[in-house]
Design a protein around this motif. Sequence first.
Motif, short mmCIF file in Angstrom:
data_model
loop_
_atom_site.label_atom_id
_atom_site.label_comp_id
_atom_site.label_asym_id
_atom_site.label_seq_id
_atom_site.Cartn_x
_atom_site.Cartn_y
_atom_site.Cartn_z
N TYR A 119 0.82 -1.21 0.00
CA TYR A 119 0.00 0.00 0.00
C TYR A 119 0.86 1.26 0.00
O TYR A 119 0.71 2.10 -0.88
N PRO A 120 1.74 1.44 0.98
CA PRO A 120 2.52 2.68 0.97
C PRO A 120 3.43 2.80 -0.25
O PRO A 120 3.59 3.89 -0.80
N GLY A 123 -4.51 1.79 -9.75
CA GLY A 123 -4.70 0.38 -10.11
C GLY A 123 -3.88 -0.57 -9.27
O GLY A 123 -4.37 -1.61 -8.84
N LEU A 124 -2.63 -0.23 -9.00
CA LEU A 124 -1.78 -1.11 -8.19
C LEU A 124 -2.23 -1.15 -6.74
O LEU A 124 -2.12 -2.18 -6.08
N VAL A 125 -2.74 -0.04 -6.24
CA VAL A 125 -3.28 -0.01 -4.88
C VAL A 125 -4.52 -0.89 -4.81
O VAL A 125 -4.68 -1.69 -3.88
N TYR A 126 -5.40 -0.79 -5.80
CA TYR A 126 -6.60 -1.63 -5.84
C TYR A 126 -6.23 -3.10 -5.93
O TYR A 126 -6.90 -3.96 -5.36
N TYR A 127 -5.18 -3.40 -6.66
CA TYR A 127 -4.71 -4.78 -6.77
C TYR A 127 -4.35 -5.32 -5.38
O TYR A 127 -4.77 -6.41 -5.00
N LYS A 164 -10.75 3.55 -14.97
CA LYS A 164 -9.70 4.10 -14.10
C LYS A 164 -9.09 3.15 -13.08
O LYS A 164 -8.94 3.50 -11.93
N GLY A 165 -8.73 1.99 -13.48
CA GLY A 165 -8.05 1.08 -12.57
C GLY A 165 -8.96 0.35 -11.60
O GLY A 165 -8.53 -0.59 -10.94
N LEU A 166 -10.21 0.79 -11.51
CA LEU A 166 -11.16 0.10 -10.63
C LEU A 166 -11.44 -1.31 -11.11
O LEU A 166 -12.00 -2.12 -10.37
N PHE A 217 -13.54 -9.24 -8.00
CA PHE A 217 -14.66 -9.61 -7.13
C PHE A 217 -15.85 -10.16 -7.91
O PHE A 217 -16.57 -11.02 -7.41
N SER A 218 -16.07 -9.68 -9.13
CA SER A 218 -17.17 -10.25 -9.93
C SER A 218 -16.85 -11.68 -10.33
O SER A 218 -17.73 -12.54 -10.34
#
Length: 161
Positions: free
Chosen positions: A12-13, A38-42, A141-143, A150-151
């Motif tokens: 995360y950081p 995107g990488l944070v969401y990953y 946008k990376g979401l 999750f889907s």
Amino acid sequence: MGNGFPCSSPFYPFNLLNKPLFPLKIKDKISGSGHSLGLVYYAISWTVLALIFFNQPWIIAVGIAAMSYGDGMASLIGMKYGKTKYNLSGDTKSLEGSLTMFIILIVTLWIVLTYYAVPADPLVICSVALVATIFEGVTPKGLDNLTACFSGVATYILLTI
């Protein structure tokens, strides 16, 4: 806590350091193409999966396959060979990239489920791949690192319970 939290939380950081407000600048075509988080969401997706399904690693692998192999290859192939563009939510994607995600996800899901000795029902695999590909295609946008993951997992669970 599940085993995944300590493994992914340090990302995360480091991922946040690569954002526009921070001094560290790492530029590449894929992470710089509008997917700033995107990488944070990953990392968030990986952590959530690990916390919830720590005793069912094949379910974690279904979500990770959608994000890393499916979405990753969709981006690479779409950027290189994508000629048929579409934009359903403010993010331009390509039919070639989406088709790549669908095919790669079918292959990787079969491999993952076989590895974990879980029944690899072709209808379930194709359904998971299709749903994850649709969500990746319509999410901006990376979401898509959240929605494809999750889907795909939700579809897998709904079809195997």
